[in-house]
Scaffold this motif. Structure first.
Motif, PDB file in Angstrom:
ATOM      1  N   TYR A  11       0.897  -1.320  -0.083  1.00 33.47           N
ATOM      2  CA  TYR A  11      -0.176  -0.116  -0.036  1.00 33.47           C
ATOM      3  C   TYR A  11       0.742   1.231   0.084  1.00 33.47           C
ATOM      4  O   TYR A  11       1.816   1.221   0.851  1.00 33.47           O
ATOM      5  CB  TYR A  11      -0.893   0.022   1.338  1.00 33.47           C
ATOM      6  N   GLY A  41      -2.418  -6.036  11.833  1.00 29.79           N
ATOM      7  CA  GLY A  41      -1.427  -5.500  10.881  1.00 29.79           C
ATOM      8  C   GLY A  41      -0.606  -6.591  10.028  1.00 29.79           C
ATOM      9  O   GLY A  41       0.109  -6.066   9.246  1.00 29.79           O
ATOM     10  N   SER A  42      -0.660  -7.729  10.390  1.00 34.59           N
ATOM     11  CA  SER A  42       0.255  -8.567   9.901  1.00 34.59           C
ATOM     12  C   SER A  42       0.108  -8.958   8.292  1.00 34.59           C
ATOM     13  O   SER A  42       0.739  -9.864   7.412  1.00 34.59           O
ATOM     14  CB  SER A  42       0.532 -10.081  10.369  1.00 34.59           C
ATOM     15  N   GLY A  43      -1.211  -8.308   7.897  1.00 36.86           N
ATOM     16  CA  GLY A  43      -1.707  -8.472   6.334  1.00 36.86           C
ATOM     17  C   GLY A  43      -2.936  -9.651   5.999  1.00 36.86           C
ATOM     18  O   GLY A  43      -2.888  -9.899   4.963  1.00 36.86           O
ATOM     19  N   LYS A  44      -3.501 -10.051   7.093  1.00 34.67           N
ATOM     20  CA  LYS A  44      -4.543 -11.117   7.066  1.00 34.67           C
ATOM     21  C   LYS A  44      -5.505 -10.990   6.453  1.00 34.67           C
ATOM     22  O   LYS A  44      -5.991 -11.408   5.486  1.00 34.67           O
ATOM     23  CB  LYS A  44      -5.073 -11.624   8.489  1.00 34.67           C
ATOM     24  N   THR A  45      -6.283  -9.639   6.621  1.00 35.55           N
ATOM     25  CA  THR A  45      -7.461  -9.127   5.867  1.00 35.55           C
ATOM     26  C   THR A  45      -7.071  -8.803   4.239  1.00 35.55           C
ATOM     27  O   THR A  45      -7.879  -9.223   3.374  1.00 35.55           O
ATOM     28  CB  THR A  45      -7.791  -7.910   6.538  1.00 35.55           C
ATOM     29  N   THR A  46      -5.807  -8.263   4.154  1.00 33.21           N
ATOM     30  CA  THR A  46      -5.356  -8.105   2.978  1.00 33.21           C
ATOM     31  C   THR A  46      -5.276  -9.453   1.860  1.00 33.21           C
ATOM     32  O   THR A  46      -5.814  -9.551   0.899  1.00 33.21           O
ATOM     33  CB  THR A  46      -3.975  -7.633   2.796  1.00 33.21           C
ATOM     34  N   ARG A 793     -13.808  -0.801   4.815  1.00 33.75           N
ATOM     35  CA  ARG A 793     -13.218  -0.452   5.763  1.00 33.75           C
ATOM     36  C   ARG A 793     -13.708   0.544   6.390  1.00 33.75           C
ATOM     37  O   ARG A 793     -13.394   1.007   7.550  1.00 33.75           O
ATOM     38  CB  ARG A 793     -11.702  -0.502   5.372  1.00 33.75           C
TER      39      ARG A 793
HETATM   40  P1  ADP Z   1      -4.384  -7.306   9.608  1.00 37.83           P
HETATM   41  O1  ADP Z   1      -5.952  -7.733   8.749  1.00 37.83           O
HETATM   42  O2  ADP Z   1      -3.665  -8.626   9.780  1.00 37.83           O
HETATM   43  O3  ADP Z   1      -4.838  -6.649  10.562  1.00 37.83           O
HETATM   44  P2  ADP Z   1      -4.306  -5.603   7.354  1.00 37.83           P
HETATM   45  O4  ADP Z   1      -4.397  -6.853   6.180  1.00 37.83           O
HETATM   46  O5  ADP Z   1      -5.821  -4.812   7.582  1.00 37.83           O
HETATM   47  O6  ADP Z   1      -3.948  -6.452   8.634  1.00 37.83           O
HETATM   48  O7  ADP Z   1      -3.022  -4.515   6.869  1.00 37.83           O
HETATM   49  C1  ADP Z   1      -1.872  -4.833   6.509  1.00 37.83           C
HETATM   50  C2  ADP Z   1      -1.107  -3.705   6.484  1.00 37.83           C
HETATM   51  O8  ADP Z   1      -1.418  -2.872   5.473  1.00 37.83           O
HETATM   52  C3  ADP Z   1      -1.296  -2.784   7.727  1.00 37.83           C
HETATM   53  O9  ADP Z   1      -0.150  -2.321   8.297  1.00 37.83           O
HETATM   54  C4  ADP Z   1      -2.267  -1.699   7.228  1.00 37.83           C
HETATM   55  O10 ADP Z   1      -1.911  -0.610   8.150  1.00 37.83           O
HETATM   56  C5  ADP Z   1      -1.909  -1.660   5.849  1.00 37.83           C
HETATM   57  N1  ADP Z   1      -3.173  -1.422   5.066  1.00 37.83           N
HETATM   58  C6  ADP Z   1      -4.292  -2.051   4.975  1.00 37.83           C
HETATM   59  N2  ADP Z   1      -5.145  -1.437   4.091  1.00 37.83           N
HETATM   60  C7  ADP Z   1      -4.327  -0.376   3.799  1.00 37.83           C
HETATM   61  C8  ADP Z   1      -4.864   0.894   2.603  1.00 37.83           C
HETATM   62  N3  ADP Z   1      -5.968   0.648   2.264  1.00 37.83           N
HETATM   63  N4  ADP Z   1      -3.851   1.686   2.607  1.00 37.83           N
HETATM   64  C9  ADP Z   1      -2.872   1.722   3.189  1.00 37.83           C
HETATM   65  N5  ADP Z   1      -2.387   0.952   4.168  1.00 37.83           N
HETATM   66  C10 ADP Z   1      -3.214  -0.228   4.246  1.00 37.83           C
END
Ligand code: ADP
Ligand code: MG
Length: 795
Positions: A11, A41-46, A793
């Motif tokens: 991102y 913040g480890s990237g699970k949702t992503t 989000r």
């Molecule tokens: P988790 O679900 O494991 O808590 P995320 O997948 O939500 O983590 O996020 C992974 C990293 O990417 C985090 O550091 C978050 O801040 C960042 N992040 C997620 N979505 C965005 C976005 N749309 N823009 C910028 N950074 C993002």
């Protein structure tokens, strides 16, 4: 069946780069329950979003049933989400204005499943998650656990291959969490379930496989799947939301904010109301003016004179007849012109054939026709026991309009009251016409032989008065070289009393009727054209006329006659300026009246062609037919041979019509400004609605809605607002015409002025819809462009 190969995702926010996925490679079995564990913040949702096609990877590859997604188009992702993936979110993400069952059906709605099938499937899954009895509740009427069950039902409804659940129990208490986990485990028997959780106990208890995640990387996998997948066919059904669905969805959304929608519609209707009222007033005034003009101008005649004035034609340049002159030209030259030539007046040469043509006019179209003839009939009057000649011009003689010889449906009867005496019964009956004050010029009265020194004259003195008409051969006798009036200078009594004398009588006194606006006759004596025709028929064969035709001097006194001047042909010589057409009453060097031979013959009764014709139509429609008939005469003629009529009423009508149109345009323009304001307002309202519905947009996209579908949903909402505000505006406008008309009636005595034309009403509703669509266009596009990940989000 689904494979992640070295997936990377970063991102970028401003200068800051956040690596969310850093080379993730994972293979999933067709059916297994995978739990993904890792710190916040480890990237699970992503990872889940990339897996579900909701978010796009930067690098690596996602392989679905053996097919690489590198070349996937937007529509491929849409159908992948719709057909193959079911999302379950921590915060449920149900669409709050839809009922439970509608929420569950939404995914199928997007892929165009028939409503019966859709309903059956939705009932099945809701039964399965234990919510068979809550179909028509709204999400906010359920507990958290129940809402998550709805979300699960929704994810299952379209029978996808993969269920992606992002901390599905994160917002639930332990007991409810267990129930949800049981449900998900059940699902995982048939499907691939990938669940993100921060709860290791639940993961170990329920999942078949645990993947540990840290800093965008897989750090541990309890049960890796190493086979690379075989090449299965992957070909999901495309999604498409139809307009009706979009409309229903928006209608349901609008019902949740009835008041705001109502106020928006009302506010944006104000502009339309303004325009509608202006149009209805102008429409009404137009009708009133038309009616007034019909009433007041229908007795304006169409006249065919020696010249016809046409307001449209500009004069042409003398040298170059094709060049029309401009008004107020911006030049440094002047244009010399000949006054005897036509300028912008057309010269008519009325012929015998034309007179016959006019006489063949359908009499049912006419109130009457009157002719002006420059004949000077020989009339005698008896005054103080002495017979003297009567000058027709001094006595204000004119013919009255008539349409046949019957004297029955007479023009005079229709438009004039008889103050005394009777309407003319025969061609020898004359009438005396007064003005609306019963006045007559005293010189006319004097010429007729009535005392001119009294303040008033009794009707009785006038009605029944007789005059004598003497034919030329009795009137004029040759004495030496010239013709003289028989009996002059001493006594005309013999002529007066002779048996050849025709007795004329004033049969009555006529005055214009009160409600008639235009009088065809001026004050004086009016006679029938039949009388004039009789005289002319007789005069043509008279000695004096025959004699006059042979010589170039006046047979009555030997005076020299002016050269005949034919109108339209330039032949003026210096010193004899003659103006076109009219007898040269004022021309000549000495300032004396110089008559032409033509004029003298005409006065003697040798000319049977009238100098002008006035046609009185019965009404406006008849007038159109008459002018059509007259126009037909000209169709095959060159312009200079054409006979043009002057239609004064049409000129006036055009003028007032133009003024009304101008006023209407100005007023509509002013009211139109408020339309623009409402348009902007609609834009703002839709923009707010987009902001409010951001999450819904995300959900719809997650369920497989295309960008186009999102635009449709908002356009549908805009359409509803536009149409309802238009309809509302028209309804109000119709109602407003009632008080407006009441006020106008009070002030002006005019009834029903404001009348909204139904065609205008329909057009205004359309304008309202179009304007709101324009106003909402940008916000609707913005909505469609929203990134579903960001949308989901958002709070
Ligand atoms: P988790 O679900 O494991 O808590 P995320 O997948 O939500 O983590 O996020 C992974 C990293 O990417 C985090 O550091 C978050 O801040 C960042 N992040 C997620 N979505 C965005 C976005 N749309 N823009 C910028 N950074 C993002
Ligand atoms: Mg997360």
């Amino acid at each position: 069946m689904i494979q992640l190969k070295n997936i990377c995702k970063t991102y970028v926010t401003g200068d800051f780069k956040q690596v969310a996925l850093d080379g993730v490679s994972l293979n999933f079995r067709e059916s297994e329950f995978v739990a993904i564990l890792g710190k916040s913040g480890s990237g699970k949702t992503t990872l889940l979003n990339v897996l579900g096609g909701l978010d796009q990877y930067d690098n690596g590859d996602l392989i679905i049933n053996g097919r690489s997604t590198k070349e996937f188009k937007e529509s491929d992702w849409d159908s992948y989400r719709n057909n193959s993936v079911g999302f379950i979110f921590q915060s449920y993400n149900l669409i709050s204005h839809l009922s439970i069952i509608d929420n569950v059906e939404m995914g199928m709605t997007l892929s165009g499943v028939s409503s019966a099938e859709k309903h059956k499937k939705a009932l099945d899954v809701l039964e399965k998650v234990g919510l068979g009895k809550h179909l028509h509740k709204k999400p906010n009427q359920l507990s958290g656990g129940q809402m998550q069950r709805v979300a699960i039902a929704r994810a299952l409804a379209n029978d996808p291959d993969i269920i992606l659940a992002d901390e599905p129990t994160g917002a639930l208490d332990t007991q409810t969490s267990v129930q949800i986990m049981e449900l998900i485990k059940e699902i995982a028997k048939e499907k691939l379930v990938v669940m993100v959780t921060h709860n290791p106990e639940l993961a170990t208890e329920y999942a078949d496989r645990i993947v540990q995640f840290a800093d965008g990387k897989v750090v541990d996998d309890s049960y890796p799947f190493l086979e690379s997948s075989i090449n299965n066919k992957y070909n999901p059904k495309k999604t498409s939301m139809n307009y009706l669905t979009a409309l229903k969805l928006s209608a349901k959304n609008i019902t949740t904010k009835k008041w705001r929608t109502a106020i928006t519609a009302v506010a944006s209707s104000i502009g339309i109301i303004g325009v509608a009222i202006v149009l209805s007033l102008s429409n009404g005034f137009d009708k009133q003016i038309n009616q007034f003009e019909k009433d007041s101008l229908s007795n304006y005649p169409i006249t065919i004179g020696k010249t016809a004035i046409s307001m449209q034609t500009a004069p042409r340049m003398q040298g170059d007849k094709d060049k029309k002159l401009k008004e107020f030209p911006d030049t440094n030259v002047i244009y010399p012109y000949d006054t005897s030539e036509e300028s912008n007046a057309h010269v008519n040469k009325i012929t015998k054939e034309y007179v016959n043509y006019v006489e063949k006019l359908d009499t049912s179209l006419l109130d009457g026709i009157s002719y002006t003839r420059n004949v000077n009939m020989n009339l005698l009057k008896m005054e103080d026991g002495k017979a003297t000649s009567l000058s027709m011009s001094a006595a204000g003689f004119m013919t009255y309009p008539s349409k046949d010889n019957s004297f029955k449906d007479n023009y005079i009867k229709e438009y004039y009251d008889m103050l005394s005496g009777e309407y003319p019964q025969s061609k020898t009956d004359l009438i005396l016409v007064t003005d609306q004050y019963n006045q007559i010029d005293k010189n006319i009265l004097k010429a007729l032989g009535f005392a001119d020194d009294k303040d008033s004259i009794d009707y009785d003195t006038i009605v029944g008065t007789e005059f004598k008409l003497i034919y030329n051969d009795d009137y004029y006798k040759k004495a030496g070289k010239y013709f003289v009036i028989d009996g002059t200078p001493t006594d005309l009594s013999n002529l007066y009393n002779s048996k050849q004398a025709v007795t004329l009588r004033i049969s009555g006194i006529a005055r214009i009727k009160k409600d008639v606006n235009i009088s065809a006759l001026s004050a004086g004596v009016a006679y029938s054209d039949e009388l004039a025709k009789d005289f002319i028929t007789n005069a043509k064969n008279s000695e004096i006329v025959k004699a006059q035709q042979k010589v170039d001097y006046n047979v009555m006194n030997g005076s020299i006659l002016a050269e005949e001047s034919e109108s339209g042909v330039a032949m003026s010589s210096p010193g004899s300026a003659s103006s076109n057409g009219a007898p040269n009453m004022m021309s000549g060097n000495s300032g004396q009246v110089t008559l032409s031979k033509e004029d003298v013959l005409e006065a003697l009764g040798a000319a049977n062609i009238p100098s002008s014709i006035s046609i009185y139509p019965v009404d406006f429609e008849a007038k159109e037919q008459i002018t059509d008939y007259l126009d037909k005469w000209n169709t095959k003629l060159e312009e200079k041979n054409q006979i043009q009529y002057t239609d004064m009423a049409a000129m006036i009508t055009n003028l007032s019509g133009n003024i009304m149109d101008a006023i209407t345009i100005v007023l509509v323009a002013f009211a139109g400004i408020s339309l623009v304001v409402s348009m902007i307002m609609i834009g703002i309202i839709i923009y707010i609605s987009v902001l409010e519905r951001t999450r819904e947009i995300g959900v719809l996209r997650a369920l497989g809605a295309r960008k186009k579908d999102i635009t449709r949903v908002f356009n549908a909402e805009i359409f509803i607002i536009g149409a309802s505000s238009g309809i509302f505006a028209i309804a109000i406008s119709y109602l407003l015409t009632i008080p407006v008309n009441a006020v106008l009636y009070n002030v002006t005595d005019l009834k029903n002025v404001a009348q909204l034309n139904p065609i205008h009403a329909v057009i205004l509703i359309l304008i309202s819809v179009v304007l709101t669509l324009i106003g909402g266009f940008i916000p609707a596009k913005m909505a469609a462009k929203k990134d579903p990940v960001v949308a989901l989000r958002s709070e």
